[in-house]
Scaffold this motif. Structure first.
Motif, PDB file in Angstrom:
ATOM      1  N   GLY A  62     -11.337   1.116  12.002  1.00  0.00           N
ATOM      2  CA  GLY A  62     -11.669   0.610  10.666  1.00  0.00           C
ATOM      3  C   GLY A  62     -12.252   1.678   9.768  1.00  0.00           C
ATOM      4  N   PHE A  63     -12.314   2.918  10.311  1.00  0.00           N
ATOM      5  CA  PHE A  63     -12.812   4.044   9.499  1.00  0.00           C
ATOM      6  C   PHE A  63     -11.693   5.067   9.322  1.00  0.00           C
TER       7      PHE A  63
ATOM      8  N   LEU B 231      -3.615   2.101  15.173  1.00  0.00           N
ATOM      9  CA  LEU B 231      -3.947   3.093  14.133  1.00  0.00           C
ATOM     10  C   LEU B 231      -3.587   2.569  12.748  1.00  0.00           C
ATOM     11  N   HIS B 232      -2.854   1.458  12.707  1.00  0.00           N
ATOM     12  CA  HIS B 232      -2.378   0.880  11.434  1.00  0.00           C
ATOM     13  C   HIS B 232      -2.919  -0.538  11.325  1.00  0.00           C
TER      14      HIS B 232
ATOM     15  N   ASN C 136     -12.235   1.475   5.926  1.00  0.00           N
ATOM     16  CA  ASN C 136     -10.965   1.127   5.286  1.00  0.00           C
ATOM     17  C   ASN C 136     -10.799  -0.381   5.290  1.00  0.00           C
TER      18      ASN C 136
ATOM     19  N   ARG D 126       1.712  -8.668   3.701  1.00  0.00           N
ATOM     20  CA  ARG D 126       2.408  -7.381   3.611  1.00  0.00           C
ATOM     21  C   ARG D 126       3.918  -7.558   3.595  1.00  0.00           C
TER      22      ARG D 126
ATOM     23  N   HIS E  86      -8.759   7.239   6.729  1.00  0.00           N
ATOM     24  CA  HIS E  86      -7.502   6.844   6.076  1.00  0.00           C
ATOM     25  C   HIS E  86      -6.721   8.100   5.716  1.00  0.00           C
ATOM     26  N   ARG E  87      -5.408   8.045   5.852  1.00  0.00           N
ATOM     27  CA  ARG E  87      -4.578   9.198   5.532  1.00  0.00           C
ATOM     28  C   ARG E  87      -4.682   9.526   4.040  1.00  0.00           C
TER      29      ARG E  87
ATOM     30  N   ASP F 243      -9.536  -2.401   7.108  1.00  0.00           N
ATOM     31  CA  ASP F 243      -9.645  -3.155   8.375  1.00  0.00           C
ATOM     32  C   ASP F 243     -11.066  -3.289   8.881  1.00  0.00           C
TER      33      ASP F 243
ATOM     34  N   HIS G   8       0.831  -1.206   0.000  1.00  0.00           N
ATOM     35  CA  HIS G   8       0.000   0.000   0.000  1.00  0.00           C
ATOM     36  C   HIS G   8       0.861   1.250   0.000  1.00  0.00           C
TER      37      HIS G   8
ATOM     38  N   ARG H 183     -10.401  -1.784  -1.227  1.00  0.00           N
ATOM     39  CA  ARG H 183     -10.184  -3.106  -0.619  1.00  0.00           C
ATOM     40  C   ARG H 183     -11.365  -3.478   0.280  1.00  0.00           C
TER      41      ARG H 183
ATOM     42  N   ARG I 299     -15.354  14.971   7.128  1.00  0.00           N
ATOM     43  CA  ARG I 299     -13.951  14.557   7.308  1.00  0.00           C
ATOM     44  C   ARG I 299     -13.554  13.460   6.323  1.00  0.00           C
TER      45      ARG I 299
ATOM     46  N   LEU J 128     -13.879   5.608  15.429  1.00  0.00           N
ATOM     47  CA  LEU J 128     -14.492   4.430  14.816  1.00  0.00           C
ATOM     48  C   LEU J 128     -13.357   3.627  14.193  1.00  0.00           C
TER      49      LEU J 128
HETATM   50  C1  SDX Z   1      -4.267   0.997   7.677  1.00  0.00           C
HETATM   51  O1  SDX Z   1      -1.383   4.264   5.345  1.00  0.00           O
HETATM   52  C2  SDX Z   1      -1.924   3.165   4.852  1.00  0.00           C
HETATM   53  O2  SDX Z   1      -1.961   2.923   3.678  1.00  0.00           O
HETATM   54  C3  SDX Z   1      -2.442   2.192   5.924  1.00  0.00           C
HETATM   55  C4  SDX Z   1      -3.173   0.954   5.412  1.00  0.00           C
HETATM   56  C5  SDX Z   1      -2.238   0.015   4.645  1.00  0.00           C
HETATM   57  O3  SDX Z   1      -2.749  -0.760   3.853  1.00  0.00           O
HETATM   58  O4  SDX Z   1      -1.006   0.005   4.983  1.00  0.00           O
HETATM   59  O5  SDX Z   1      -4.234   1.342   4.588  1.00  0.00           O
HETATM   60  C6  SDX Z   1      -3.723   0.146   6.586  1.00  0.00           C
HETATM   61  O6  SDX Z   1      -3.548   1.329   8.582  1.00  0.00           O
HETATM   62  C7  SDX Z   1      -5.700   1.471   7.576  1.00  0.00           C
HETATM   63  C8  SDX Z   1      -6.083   2.424   8.742  1.00  0.00           C
HETATM   64  C9  SDX Z   1      -6.429   1.569   9.947  1.00  0.00           C
HETATM   65  N1  SDX Z   1      -6.669   2.418  11.133  1.00  0.00           N
HETATM   66  C10 SDX Z   1      -7.884   2.621  11.648  1.00  0.00           C
HETATM   67  O7  SDX Z   1      -8.924   2.197  11.159  1.00  0.00           O
HETATM   68  C11 SDX Z   1      -7.891   3.411  12.943  1.00  0.00           C
HETATM   69  C12 SDX Z   1      -8.974   4.479  12.894  1.00  0.00           C
HETATM   70  N2  SDX Z   1      -8.605   5.487  11.922  1.00  0.00           N
HETATM   71  C13 SDX Z   1      -7.937   6.700  12.396  1.00  0.00           C
HETATM   72  O8  SDX Z   1      -7.088   6.508  13.478  1.00  0.00           O
HETATM   73  C14 SDX Z   1      -7.412   7.569  11.255  1.00  0.00           C
HETATM   74  O9  SDX Z   1      -8.412   7.672  10.338  1.00  0.00           O
HETATM   75  C15 SDX Z   1      -6.135   7.174  10.552  1.00  0.00           C
HETATM   76  C16 SDX Z   1      -5.019   6.919  11.501  1.00  0.00           C
HETATM   77  C17 SDX Z   1      -6.351   5.962   9.718  1.00  0.00           C
HETATM   78  C18 SDX Z   1      -5.766   8.336   9.653  1.00  0.00           C
HETATM   79  O10 SDX Z   1      -5.516   9.381  10.471  1.00  0.00           O
HETATM   80  P1  SDX Z   1      -5.066  10.821   9.903  1.00  0.00           P
HETATM   81  O11 SDX Z   1      -4.906  10.817   8.436  1.00  0.00           O
HETATM   82  O12 SDX Z   1      -3.912  11.289  10.731  1.00  0.00           O
HETATM   83  O13 SDX Z   1      -6.318  11.693  10.150  1.00  0.00           O
HETATM   84  P2  SDX Z   1      -6.596  12.492  11.492  1.00  0.00           P
HETATM   85  O14 SDX Z   1      -6.378  11.576  12.672  1.00  0.00           O
HETATM   86  O15 SDX Z   1      -5.855  13.771  11.425  1.00  0.00           O
HETATM   87  O16 SDX Z   1      -8.179  12.725  11.381  1.00  0.00           O
HETATM   88  C19 SDX Z   1      -8.695  13.854  10.707  1.00  0.00           C
HETATM   89  C20 SDX Z   1     -10.002  14.138  11.465  1.00  0.00           C
HETATM   90  C21 SDX Z   1      -9.814  14.317  12.960  1.00  0.00           C
HETATM   91  O17 SDX Z   1     -10.922  15.093  13.400  1.00  0.00           O
HETATM   92  P3  SDX Z   1     -10.653  16.688  13.752  1.00  0.00           P
HETATM   93  O18 SDX Z   1      -9.426  16.756  14.633  1.00  0.00           O
HETATM   94  O19 SDX Z   1     -10.430  17.336  12.397  1.00  0.00           O
HETATM   95  O20 SDX Z   1     -11.917  17.140  14.422  1.00  0.00           O
HETATM   96  O21 SDX Z   1     -10.880  12.979  11.340  1.00  0.00           O
HETATM   97  C22 SDX Z   1     -11.099  12.435  12.634  1.00  0.00           C
HETATM   98  C23 SDX Z   1      -9.997  12.943  13.528  1.00  0.00           C
HETATM   99  O22 SDX Z   1     -10.429  12.971  14.877  1.00  0.00           O
HETATM  100  N3  SDX Z   1     -11.015  10.984  12.473  1.00  0.00           N
HETATM  101  C24 SDX Z   1     -11.847  10.116  13.011  1.00  0.00           C
HETATM  102  C25 SDX Z   1     -11.417   8.866  12.569  1.00  0.00           C
HETATM  103  N4  SDX Z   1     -10.331   9.003  11.805  1.00  0.00           N
HETATM  104  C26 SDX Z   1     -10.084  10.325  11.746  1.00  0.00           C
HETATM  105  N5  SDX Z   1     -12.916  10.296  13.823  1.00  0.00           N
HETATM  106  C27 SDX Z   1     -13.560   9.174  14.177  1.00  0.00           C
HETATM  107  N6  SDX Z   1     -13.203   7.922  13.803  1.00  0.00           N
HETATM  108  C28 SDX Z   1     -12.139   7.740  12.991  1.00  0.00           C
HETATM  109  N7  SDX Z   1     -11.796   6.518  12.621  1.00  0.00           N
END
Ligand code: SDX
Length: 435
Positions: free
Chosen positions: A304-305, A267-268, A361, A388, A307-308, A363, A233, A316, A356, A302
């Motif tokens: 599983g919700f 987070l990953h 995603n 991976r 993505h950067r 997961d 990825h 996927r 947002r 949340l």
């Molecule tokens: C993977 O990078 C990759 O390619 C990873 C991956 C791969 O194949 O290698 O795709 C695999 O890691 C998928 C991601 C799995 N992680 C999760 O599902 C954990 C939940 N998701 C979040 O932690 C978050 O969405 C991330 C870590 C995935 C992304 O974080 P970012 O890009 O740093 O975004 P952010 O945390 O700055 O969020 C932006 C805003 C924030 O709100 P505000 O501060 O603007 O008010 O969105 C909010 C966050 O609080 N937000 C969420 C959220 N994810 C972001 N709010 C609620 N639930 C969420 N899941």
């Protein structure tokens, strides 16, 4: 002004600079010429978490986050999942082309004949507690392989790299299965060379006293597709870790162990396990609105919700949702699917998530399938790591052959104390050594 350039005016000195633009980027090192005087170090970029920094040029994986596109070496993930095996995709990631039948046969033979672990490694694994988290076992045991194959340190030798790449792709499922059997107190099951990559993994996990394990073909194919979806990825957190460790010329076993560590975070790659914990906490679909309300109030995320990169539905996740139907026809429906579907339905209509650009995603649904297949949640991230490893190794191999790359060593913005002396009146200090 020449095309593909950026002209900047430093208002501190009124000087104008013209910087080349290549591939939609400027070189950070081109900023160093922008100084306020001869003593000035020059401008750097400040980019915590690398939100807007390209660390390398890569031809392996392409993602268009806005449009929800994922391609390995130019092929859409949907087409690869539909038509290929994981080992064919691993070959594609590493060598740039899908293997023809002759290449495929030789590749599968190579991988199949490297699935065994050295008996000392198997013995090493018996020393973990029965309840050791499988990701800790995986990272530690992969690192231990570095001591079994010392020749792996010759990272600049291509043939040596390929030999370790084959060993790692072949042995990681064996390590994963052995850790699972150890956690149950079951005897280890040795690899069976008659079986395909996913079937042999299932054999090492689930064979009991029957003379020959026979995998359910629907589950074996579902596992193979899940491996394809998780194979690479681009520059995600763990791939970046693999490249960073590899950039110091660490051997691939220790670099993969470092990448496993990065992947384990919730987070990953650890998110698939965290999703099941979240769904269990929600309990039933009637509790979903209250859980979403709490999330919006800032109490947790949340899992599983979001993505950067994807600001659209993760392609996927869409494929995984489709696989779930086929798996559940064999295993019976996982009741947590109902909660997940309700969570997705409500979240995708809610302004907080829409504004947002938070979508399911990779997961979000994978753990529901793994659990239905009989895996414990602690194994889910290991199931992410197995495929991976092929992506990490493709990224590492590309790094090793990239003439522009050298040891990774970011700069910093120092915000600490200025020069100061120790106040010896405040505490006794070690007596200075006699000169
Ligand atoms: C993977 O990078 C990759 O390619 C990873 C991956 C791969 O194949 O290698 O795709 C695999 O890691 C998928 C991601 C799995 N992680 C999760 O599902 C954990 C939940 N998701 C979040 O932690 C978050 O969405 C991330 C870590 C995935 C992304 O974080 P970012 O890009 O740093 O975004 P952010 O945390 O700055 O969020 C932006 C805003 C924030 O709100 P505000 O501060 O603007 O008010 O969105 C909010 C966050 O609080 N937000 C969420 C959220 N994810 C972001 N709010 C609620 N639930 C969420 N899941």
């Amino acid at each position: 002004m020449p095309e593909n350039t950026l002209t900047v005016v430093d208002n501190r000195t009124n000087k104008t600079y013209t910087l080349p633009v290549e591939n939609g980027t400027i070189r950070a090192m081109d900023l160093r010429q922008i100084k306020t005087g001869p003593e000035d170090f020059g401008l750097m970029t400040y980019d915590p978490a690398f939100m807007n920094t390209a660390s390398c040029k890569s031809s392996i994986t392409f993602i268009d986050g806005e449009r929800g596109i994922l391609r390995y070496r130019g092929y859409n993930i949907e087409e690869l999942a539909e038509n290929c095996t994981f080992l064919q995709v691993a070959y594609l990631l590493l060598f740039g082309e899908l293997p023809d039948d002759k290449q495929s046969k030789e590749w599968v033979k190579q991988i199949t004949h490297h699935t065994m672990l050295h008996e000392t490694t198997k013995e090493f694994m018996t020393r973990f507690r029965y309840d050791a988290h499988p990701m800790g076992v995986l990272a530690s045991t992969v690192a231990a392989l570095s001591t079994v194959y010392p020749e792996a340190k010759k990272v600049r030798d291509r043939d040596t790299r390929m030999h370790q790449i084959i060993r790692l792709i072949a042995k990681v499922p064996t390590i994963a299965a052995y850790s699972y059997r150890h956690s149950l107190g079951f005897p280890y099951v040795y690899p069976d060379n008659d079986l395909s990559y996913p079937e042999n993994f299932m054999n090492m996990l689930w064979k009991m006293v029957e003379p020959k394990y026979v995998a359910n073909p629907v589950l074996a194919r579902a596992l193979d597709i899940l491996f394809i979806l998780h194979a690479d990825h681009e520059q995600n957190c763990s791939a970046n870790t693999m490249r960073c460790a590899g950039s110091s010329e660490a051997d691939p076993y220790l670099a993969v162990a470092a990448a496993c560590a990065a992947l384990s975070g919730p987070l990953h790659g650890g998110a698939n396990e965290a999703v099941l914990t979240m769904l269990a906490e929600i309990g039933n679909k009637d509790n979903v609105p209250a859980y979403i309300k709490r999330t919006k109030e800032g109490h947790g995320k949340l899992m599983g919700f979001g993505h950067r990169v994807y600001k659209n539905y993760d392609p996927r996740a869409r494929i995984i949702k489709h696989i779930a139907d086929q798996v559940f026809q064999v295993t019976g429906k996982n009741p947590k699917l109902e909660i997940a579907l309700e969570l997705e339905r409500i979240a995708l209509e809610d302004e907080y998530f829409i504004s947002r650009k938070l979508y399911p995603n990779v997961d979000f649904y994978s753990g529901i399938i793994y659990q239905a297949m009989g895996f414990k949640p602690e194994m889910f991230t290991v199931l992410f790591a197995i495929p991976r490893v092929a992506g990490w190794l493709a990224q590492w191999n590309e790094l090793m052959e990239d003439k522009e790359q050298k040891i990774s060593r970011p700069r910093q913005v120092y915000v600490g104390q200025e020069l100061r002396k120790i106040d010896t009146s405040r505490f006794s200090v070690v007596k200075a050594m006699s000169r």
